[in-house]
Enzyme design. Structure first.
Site, PDB file in Angstrom:
ATOM      1  N   HIS A  87      58.452 -47.403 113.556  1.00 10.80           N
ATOM      2  CA  HIS A  87      57.887 -48.653 113.049  1.00 10.80           C
ATOM      3  C   HIS A  87      56.913 -49.273 114.044  1.00 10.80           C
ATOM      4  O   HIS A  87      57.066 -49.147 115.264  1.00 10.80           O
ATOM      5  CB  HIS A  87      59.012 -49.659 112.779  1.00 10.80           C
ATOM      6  CG  HIS A  87      59.711 -49.439 111.464  1.00 10.80           C
ATOM      7  ND1 HIS A  87      59.035 -49.404 110.266  1.00 10.80           N
ATOM      8  CD2 HIS A  87      61.028 -49.256 111.177  1.00 10.80           C
ATOM      9  CE1 HIS A  87      59.924 -49.220 109.285  1.00 10.80           C
ATOM     10  NE2 HIS A  87      61.118 -49.111 109.802  1.00 10.80           N
ATOM     11  N   CYS A 134      52.664 -48.142 111.796  1.00 12.32           N
ATOM     12  CA  CYS A 134      51.794 -49.153 111.212  1.00 12.32           C
ATOM     13  C   CYS A 134      51.163 -50.009 112.312  1.00 12.32           C
ATOM     14  O   CYS A 134      51.761 -50.216 113.375  1.00 12.32           O
ATOM     15  CB  CYS A 134      52.585 -50.052 110.263  1.00 12.32           C
ATOM     16  SG  CYS A 134      53.119 -49.243 108.738  1.00 12.32           S
TER      17      CYS A 134
END
Length: 321
Positions: A87, A134
């Site tokens: 993440h 991301c």
């Protein structure tokens, strides 16, 4: 001259953070590529995945410890490589947009930490970072962009199908931190310092005076990011084409396997951008951040003059113009 690598894959994030499925596979796929294609010594590759009982759990403290050791042990001309799949999250520091990766213990390693690593490289050593997460564009703070932008990410962009976005919304992350610290404070650093103490990013240590700001100078940092600074990347599920994994990592691995000749950092990212940016569902736009010279350098290779080193292949020996 030595080649060293740290490969990180984080799947098993604690609730309420969404778990991922393919990040361990990404780390192992890069491990295979480094050995078979780039002739890294397996003993000089550290794989850190968050499986139960792992000896090298990828917490922020453990990753930073290994990064610092790799930098401190580096000699002139060494090639260093750091890979992360997991993440990512956007941050704001004094009104400026910043980027961070989220480790398996919820802590953050920010673009300023990677800037600090790059600023300490020995002469003629290179440090390549590949981030499949991301908001990974700009993960080396203030590194110039060579491929990427001015693509504007639509505000309503979402991930479709069974793909999982590799991001944590800032608001939900803050709510989770507040539930653990009991603090009613909008400053994310205050929560992280209470939870992790001296193990927080250098970004959040500034207010405590623990560490100076990284020194800005011409450097040998190279970042290949899975997307733009404000863009989501995806963790693709297993299907008939193979096991689960990050779309960016899959694209890079496929390009390298299908392109046996040496390939520059710039060409590699442009090819990945062509593959992922043209997808109907969940397009991504990989970016390259480095000096103009390193944009034209061979991926994971060091250009030099003189005789080839013992044990090097013809692909290792790329002469400068």
């Amino acid at each position: 001259m030595a080649k060293k690598a740290i490969l990180v894959g984080c799947n098993n994030y604690p609730y309420p953070i969404t778990k991922l499925k393919g990040c361990h596979n990404d780390a192992y796929n890069m491990h295979n590529i480094l050995i078979k294609r780039f002739h890294f010594d397996p003993k000089r590759i550290l794989v850190m995945v968050d499986t139960p009982g792992s000896k090298n759990m990828p917490t922020a403290a453990n990753i930073i410890k290994q990064l610092e050791k790799m930098i401190e042990d580096a000699d002139e001309g060494d090639r260093l490589f750091f890979f992360f799949s997991g993440h990512g999250m956007p941050l704001c520091d004094n009104g400026e947009s910043k980027q961070a990766i989220v480790t398996c213990d919820r802590n953050l390693i920010t673009c300023m930490d990677f800037r600090y690593c790059v600023s300490r490289l020995p002469e003629k050593a290179t440090f390549t970072i590949m981030a499949d997460s991301c908001f990974s564009g700009g993960l080396i703070d203030q590194e110039p962009v060579q491929v990427g932008l001015p693509y504007i990410v639509p505000h309503n962009e979402t991930c479709g199908g069974e793909n999982t976005p590799k991001m944590i919304p800032y608001e939900s992350y803050m709510a989770n931190l507040s539930s653990m610290t009991g603090l009613n404070d909008p400053d994310i650093g205050a929560h992280l310092i209470q939870l992790f103490g001296s193990e927080v990013s250098i970004m959040f240590q500034q207010s405590t005076g623990q560490n100076p700001l990284p020194i800005m100078k011409a450097d040998q940092g190279i970042l290949l990011s899975g997307g733009e600074p404000s863009e989501k990347t995806v963790d693709e599920p297993a299907d008939k084409n193979g096991p689960a994994g990050g779309a960016f990592t899959k694209a890079i691995v496929a390009i390298l396997k299908g392109h046996p000749a040496p390939i520059t950092n710039k060409k590699l990212v442009i090819m990945a951008r062509g593959i992922l940016g043209n997808k109907k569902d969940n397009p991504q736009h990989p970016c390259l951040y480095c000096s103009s010279k390193n944009a034209d350098a061979i991926f994971l290779r060091k250009a030099f003059h003189g005789r080839a080193e013992i044990g090097e292949t013809s692909e290792d020996r790329v002469l400068e113009d």
